[in-house]
Design a protein around this motif. Sequence first.
Motif, PDB file in Angstrom:
ATOM      1  N   ARG A  20      38.508  41.884  35.411  1.00  0.00           N
ATOM      2  CA  ARG A  20      38.673  40.816  34.426  1.00  0.00           C
ATOM      3  C   ARG A  20      39.459  41.329  33.211  1.00  0.00           C
ATOM      4  N   ARG A  21      39.144  42.567  32.784  1.00  0.00           N
ATOM      5  CA  ARG A  21      39.881  43.120  31.637  1.00  0.00           C
ATOM      6  C   ARG A  21      41.343  43.349  31.981  1.00  0.00           C
ATOM      7  N   ALA A  22      41.635  43.572  33.262  1.00  0.00           N
ATOM      8  CA  ALA A  22      43.026  43.764  33.687  1.00  0.00           C
ATOM      9  C   ALA A  22      43.776  42.442  33.789  1.00  0.00           C
ATOM     10  N   GLY A  23      43.080  41.321  33.564  1.00  0.00           N
ATOM     11  CA  GLY A  23      43.739  40.021  33.535  1.00  0.00           C
ATOM     12  C   GLY A  23      43.564  39.175  34.770  1.00  0.00           C
ATOM     13  N   PHE A  24      42.755  39.621  35.721  1.00  0.00           N
ATOM     14  CA  PHE A  24      42.549  38.840  36.940  1.00  0.00           C
ATOM     15  C   PHE A  24      41.435  37.819  36.716  1.00  0.00           C
ATOM     16  N   SER A  25      41.678  36.592  37.154  1.00  0.00           N
ATOM     17  CA  SER A  25      40.651  35.555  37.053  1.00  0.00           C
ATOM     18  C   SER A  25      39.645  35.704  38.197  1.00  0.00           C
ATOM     19  N   ARG A  26      38.490  35.092  38.057  1.00  0.00           N
ATOM     20  CA  ARG A  26      37.493  35.128  39.114  1.00  0.00           C
ATOM     21  C   ARG A  26      38.044  34.518  40.415  1.00  0.00           C
ATOM     22  N   SER A  27      38.869  33.483  40.267  1.00  0.00           N
ATOM     23  CA  SER A  27      39.424  32.844  41.471  1.00  0.00           C
ATOM     24  C   SER A  27      40.389  33.780  42.189  1.00  0.00           C
ATOM     25  N   GLU A  28      41.190  34.571  41.439  1.00  0.00           N
ATOM     26  CA  GLU A  28      42.093  35.531  42.070  1.00  0.00           C
ATOM     27  C   GLU A  28      41.310  36.593  42.833  1.00  0.00           C
ATOM     28  N   VAL A  29      40.247  37.076  42.207  1.00  0.00           N
ATOM     29  CA  VAL A  29      39.410  38.079  42.872  1.00  0.00           C
ATOM     30  C   VAL A  29      38.758  37.466  44.110  1.00  0.00           C
ATOM     31  N   GLY A  30      38.268  36.229  43.958  1.00  0.00           N
ATOM     32  CA  GLY A  30      37.636  35.555  45.078  1.00  0.00           C
ATOM     33  C   GLY A  30      38.577  35.357  46.256  1.00  0.00           C
ATOM     34  N   ARG A  31      39.838  35.018  45.979  1.00  0.00           N
ATOM     35  CA  ARG A  31      40.800  34.827  47.070  1.00  0.00           C
ATOM     36  C   ARG A  31      41.071  36.149  47.795  1.00  0.00           C
ATOM     37  N   ALA A  32      41.117  37.246  47.038  1.00  0.00           N
ATOM     38  CA  ALA A  32      41.344  38.558  47.663  1.00  0.00           C
ATOM     39  C   ALA A  32      40.172  38.932  48.561  1.00  0.00           C
ATOM     40  N   VAL A  33      38.948  38.560  48.135  1.00  0.00           N
ATOM     41  CA  VAL A  33      37.758  38.816  48.955  1.00  0.00           C
ATOM     42  C   VAL A  33      37.790  37.944  50.207  1.00  0.00           C
ATOM     43  N   ASP A  34      38.105  36.676  50.040  1.00  0.00           N
ATOM     44  CA  ASP A  34      38.129  35.743  51.174  1.00  0.00           C
ATOM     45  C   ASP A  34      39.166  36.150  52.216  1.00  0.00           C
ATOM     46  N   SER A  35      40.246  36.754  51.757  1.00  0.00           N
ATOM     47  CA  SER A  35      41.302  37.166  52.683  1.00  0.00           C
ATOM     48  C   SER A  35      40.994  38.499  53.361  1.00  0.00           C
ATOM     49  N   GLY A  36      39.931  39.163  52.932  1.00  0.00           N
ATOM     50  CA  GLY A  36      39.553  40.446  53.523  1.00  0.00           C
ATOM     51  C   GLY A  36      40.296  41.637  52.960  1.00  0.00           C
ATOM     52  N   LEU A  37      41.138  41.412  51.943  1.00  0.00           N
ATOM     53  CA  LEU A  37      41.893  42.521  51.362  1.00  0.00           C
ATOM     54  C   LEU A  37      41.004  43.449  50.551  1.00  0.00           C
ATOM     55  N   ILE A  38      39.968  42.906  49.910  1.00  0.00           N
ATOM     56  CA  ILE A  38      39.002  43.721  49.191  1.00  0.00           C
ATOM     57  C   ILE A  38      37.604  43.277  49.599  1.00  0.00           C
TER      58      ILE A  38
END
Length: 277
Positions: A20-38
């Motif tokens: 979050r401090r790096a500027g990523f929104s919760r939705s951006e993080v969530g999409r990366a999780v949903d895609s299996g990248l993280i």
Amino acid sequence: MQPPEFLARHGGVARLAHLRRAGFSRSEVGRAVDSGLILNGRHGVYRLPQANDDFVRAYEANAAVTCVSAAGHYALWTLQAPSQPHLAACHRRLPRSIRSHRFSGNISTLQPPVLPLKDVLLHALQCLPELEALVMVECAYSRGEIDLDFLRRLLPGARNGRARAVLHLVECGSDSLLETVARVLFRRHGFDVRTQVYLKGIGYVDFLLNGCLIVEIDGVGFHLNKPQFKKDIRRNNVGAASGYRVLRYLYEDVVHRPEEMLAQIQQALATPPRQPC
């Protein structure tokens, strides 16, 4: 930059707060999780699939990697891999499967979760067997990354006497952890030890014992380097032709069979040259 790239630059793992401090929104993080990248772990810890397991444990336990578990992060020499993770925390809630160390600083800001080098070395000096701590400290010292007097000042009192004694063994000039361990073994056995000695026609040798015996220490992969192997044979022959005795030892000899190595060296030094037939 996307969340996976951010994680790759920070040891493969981070807290949600870091993202979050790096500027990523919760939705951006969530999409990366949903895609299996993280992957989304416990306690708001996000990781790449290939992330360092000790880093993940540290974030999940509100701790930081230290001692021998941090050696790889700083590219320090180690004699053996740790049997359990070494983590440092300001609390006492680390699992029993963890080798715990105390740390009073702010761990939450560390990214990746590894203590500074000085603290890693202090914990190694206080925790590890003598030679295992020595090779870590000597590696950092030989590269000019730590000051021995600085470490001594951070190790006051009788309870740190053993740790300070290790610092007295540290020298600069070893090319490998095997040379460091061998040097200590040779001196404790009473040999007159000179290290990295230049001999005319031969070049630099690892050790010259009692002024007459050349001892070379070979790393794990020395025999895979054919040009070096040929060079070493020629150096051995020149040394023998010049009147020196030459012995070579491997990792297994120095680390796992030191008594046999020392006994053989003692025998070589005590045995006079054979008379011509």
